[in-house]
Design an enzyme around this catalytic site. Sequence first.
Site, mmCIF file in Angstrom:
data_model
loop_
_atom_site.group_PDB
_atom_site.id
_atom_site.type_symbol
_atom_site.label_atom_id
_atom_site.label_comp_id
_atom_site.label_asym_id
_atom_site.label_seq_id
_atom_site.Cartn_x
_atom_site.Cartn_y
_atom_site.Cartn_z
ATOM 1 N N ARG A 221 0.813 -1.216 0.000
ATOM 2 C CA ARG A 221 0.000 0.000 0.000
ATOM 3 C C ARG A 221 0.851 1.274 0.000
ATOM 4 O O ARG A 221 0.415 2.305 -0.480
ATOM 5 C CB ARG A 221 -0.924 0.000 1.216
ATOM 6 C CG ARG A 221 -2.174 -0.806 0.959
ATOM 7 C CD ARG A 221 -3.042 -0.816 2.161
ATOM 8 N NE ARG A 221 -2.240 -1.207 3.326
ATOM 9 C CZ ARG A 221 -2.727 -1.852 4.379
ATOM 10 N NH1 ARG A 221 -3.995 -2.166 4.417
ATOM 11 N NH2 ARG A 221 -1.961 -2.167 5.394
ATOM 12 N N LYS B 220 1.548 -19.862 5.984
ATOM 13 C CA LYS B 220 0.636 -20.190 7.050
ATOM 14 C C LYS B 220 0.272 -18.900 7.812
ATOM 15 O O LYS B 220 1.045 -17.958 7.724
ATOM 16 C CB LYS B 220 1.252 -21.215 8.005
ATOM 17 C CG LYS B 220 2.508 -20.690 8.722
ATOM 18 C CD LYS B 220 2.866 -21.578 9.850
ATOM 19 C CE LYS B 220 2.790 -20.898 11.171
ATOM 20 N NZ LYS B 220 3.665 -19.795 11.417
ATOM 21 N N ASP C 273 5.804 -24.089 4.113
ATOM 22 C CA ASP C 273 6.127 -24.335 5.519
ATOM 23 C C ASP C 273 7.650 -24.358 5.553
ATOM 24 O O ASP C 273 8.277 -25.328 5.099
ATOM 25 C CB ASP C 273 5.566 -25.694 5.965
ATOM 26 C CG ASP C 273 5.837 -25.975 7.437
ATOM 27 O OD1 ASP C 273 6.921 -25.586 7.923
ATOM 28 O OD2 ASP C 273 4.984 -26.583 8.105
ATOM 29 N N HIS C 274 8.262 -23.286 6.067
ATOM 30 C CA HIS C 274 9.715 -23.172 5.896
ATOM 31 C C HIS C 274 10.470 -24.286 6.624
ATOM 32 O O HIS C 274 11.601 -24.586 6.282
ATOM 33 C CB HIS C 274 10.208 -21.779 6.305
ATOM 34 C CG HIS C 274 10.270 -21.541 7.783
ATOM 35 N ND1 HIS C 274 9.164 -21.305 8.550
ATOM 36 C CD2 HIS C 274 11.320 -21.519 8.642
ATOM 37 C CE1 HIS C 274 9.532 -21.144 9.807
ATOM 38 N NE2 HIS C 274 10.833 -21.267 9.902
ATOM 39 N N GLU D 280 12.263 -21.942 21.456
ATOM 40 C CA GLU D 280 12.776 -20.667 20.950
ATOM 41 C C GLU D 280 13.142 -19.768 22.112
ATOM 42 O O GLU D 280 12.500 -19.839 23.171
ATOM 43 C CB GLU D 280 11.684 -19.940 20.168
ATOM 44 C CG GLU D 280 11.207 -20.642 18.952
ATOM 45 C CD GLU D 280 10.215 -19.753 18.221
ATOM 46 O OE1 GLU D 280 10.657 -18.763 17.642
ATOM 47 O OE2 GLU D 280 9.015 -20.043 18.280
ATOM 48 N N ASP E 13 0.174 -21.594 15.826
ATOM 49 C CA ASP E 13 1.386 -21.043 15.225
ATOM 50 C C ASP E 13 2.443 -22.107 14.931
ATOM 51 O O ASP E 13 3.130 -22.043 13.919
ATOM 52 C CB ASP E 13 1.973 -19.977 16.168
ATOM 53 C CG ASP E 13 3.170 -19.257 15.572
ATOM 54 O OD1 ASP E 13 3.064 -18.825 14.417
ATOM 55 O OD2 ASP E 13 4.210 -19.131 16.253
ATOM 56 N N HIS F 137 4.448 -26.812 11.671
ATOM 57 C CA HIS F 137 5.817 -27.341 11.771
ATOM 58 C C HIS F 137 5.893 -28.630 12.605
ATOM 59 O O HIS F 137 6.545 -29.597 12.213
ATOM 60 C CB HIS F 137 6.759 -26.308 12.402
ATOM 61 C CG HIS F 137 6.667 -24.941 11.803
ATOM 62 N ND1 HIS F 137 6.490 -24.739 10.459
ATOM 63 C CD2 HIS F 137 6.730 -23.705 12.357
ATOM 64 C CE1 HIS F 137 6.448 -23.430 10.225
ATOM 65 N NE2 HIS F 137 6.588 -22.791 11.351
HETATM 66 C C1 BG6 Z 1 7.130 -19.392 12.427
HETATM 67 C C2 BG6 Z 1 6.296 -18.984 13.604
HETATM 68 O O1 BG6 Z 1 6.374 -20.149 11.543
HETATM 69 O O2 BG6 Z 1 8.236 -20.167 12.888
HETATM 70 C C3 BG6 Z 1 7.135 -18.181 14.593
HETATM 71 O O3 BG6 Z 1 5.216 -18.177 13.143
HETATM 72 C C4 BG6 Z 1 8.356 -18.959 14.981
HETATM 73 O O4 BG6 Z 1 6.369 -17.841 15.739
HETATM 74 C C5 BG6 Z 1 9.093 -19.455 13.754
HETATM 75 O O5 BG6 Z 1 9.183 -18.081 15.721
HETATM 76 C C6 BG6 Z 1 10.204 -20.386 14.131
HETATM 77 O O6 BG6 Z 1 10.980 -20.647 12.998
HETATM 78 P P1 BG6 Z 1 12.496 -21.034 13.126
HETATM 79 O O7 BG6 Z 1 12.928 -21.323 11.733
HETATM 80 O O8 BG6 Z 1 13.194 -19.841 13.740
HETATM 81 O O9 BG6 Z 1 12.550 -22.203 14.038
#
Ligand code: BG6
Length: 526
Positions: A79, A185, A214-215, A253, A272, A277
Amino acid sequence: MSEKDRPAETTLETIVEGHVTSDTVSPEDCLLESPPDPCTIVIIGASGDLTSRKLIPSVYNLFTNNGLPDPFLIVGCARSEISTDEFRVKLRSSAEESGHDMKRWSEFEPRLHYLPISYDSEGSYLELANFLRDLEKDVDTAGNRIFYLSLPMFLYKITAQLLGSAGLSAENVGGNGWSRIVVEKPYGSDRASAADLDRSIHENFNESQIFRIDHYLAKETVQNILMFRFANAIFEPIWNRNFIDHVDIIAAETLGVEKRAGYYEKEGVLRDMFQNHMMQLLALTAMEPPNDFESDAVHNEKVKVFGALQPFPTDNVYGNLVLGQYGHGTVGDTKVQSYREEEGVDATSLTPTFAMMRVFVDNMRWQGVPFYLTSGKRLGAKLTEIVIRFRETPHSMFRDILGDDISGNILTMGIQPEEHISLKFQTKSPGAKVCLRTVTMDFNYQQGYDGPTLAAYEKALLDCMNGDQMLFWRQDGIDLTWKFLEPVLEECEGCSDRDERLKTYDAGSWGPVEAAELKKLLTMTR
Ligand code: BG6
């Protein structure tokens, strides 16, 4: 023996070990497949954090590793009424700040363009279509385009619809080549909204065009789970209820909610991290070997695991689940505030930032084996790992001397930050007395490898350019994981004693004490 397999000469190795496969490819050969088709990546929602923190650095790294097609373009849309020059300056300074090697940035920069849009305006998408056609007149990308939706979920439907009505989802017509859409997601917030979202994306895009990212799936060590399990014959025979006592899957984390309270307050840790994951890590650990290493075959096996998840006992949710929320505390050397004190978080919030859940997979391989899934924010360390705990020896001939305390073997697949595989086993302690000690055999993923690597978003973008959906979600998996989690969420969010059930833990700790107590109780009483 064929001529090909015959050893060129007799060596100690060929006599002792017979046929051994060795690394015959160089690291650089493994990094990339042949470059994908020329294309344009259109980032919708390009003013967000994801663009400057992950997407642009990933594309830039691919560029410097010669992994991008030639030609390629990136078009940012958001935007903000800024110009292409301002967009470039912004991205350059965030790349500099994050310590990227800027040597080739001046070659990369001319490929970046920007168009201000209004996300829900039909006119904006018609303008985007013209903008792309104009750019593609000079740079022949064959009209191939990826539309990456880096937007809040409520905008996914309208964006997909307006891309469609502007003719941008159609393939191989009117100057378009292939057209793909990438969605991040959350895929819905429950089963019905996920299905509704999918239906509406499908009004304009067919399944082969949709990439649900989904990384975690694109992390090297997560990809390695299947290689480790199915390219080594020694693990498969013991990978089942006869040998495995239980499995821990942990994603801890140190980060808190950061600047994402608006999103996280609604989602919490179950939506989340668990719906996506954690479920993928579970599926990769538990699935059967697919016949081929091919996208649909792999998805089919994962979906069987999701379909076999034992329905969560909703009459005894908290006998199998602990939810927590971080209080204040110290992470590393830094004092940090509690979740409720974070910017944008309600002072009486009941959103969980930690969960430990016991899950069973109801099939022949896993019947009765608990999988403990644990994830939380602001914990003692950043750590993602899958820990396979094997049963103890069925009969201990050392019992009279050493008692019953001989622990079972433990296989750990470290996903991050340390990428490793380790096995704990018992050996004799040196000396005259009979004593055992537990030792660890450790393989570090980078061991013997000094070549370049691909970060998760780089691999995901590359696969999308190549049209390979293996490391993305398929909708039937999404549906089944929501089917499993939805009753848990309903129970937790709807119960009258919700606040008592949410346990506070100190930031920098390993979660609420109740999680450790429940885990101990459950493992002892099995
Ligand atoms: C994301 C979540 O998908 O994955 C975050 O939305 C999380 O909340 C993150 O911090 C964690 O990813 P990674 O690669 O740092 O383990």
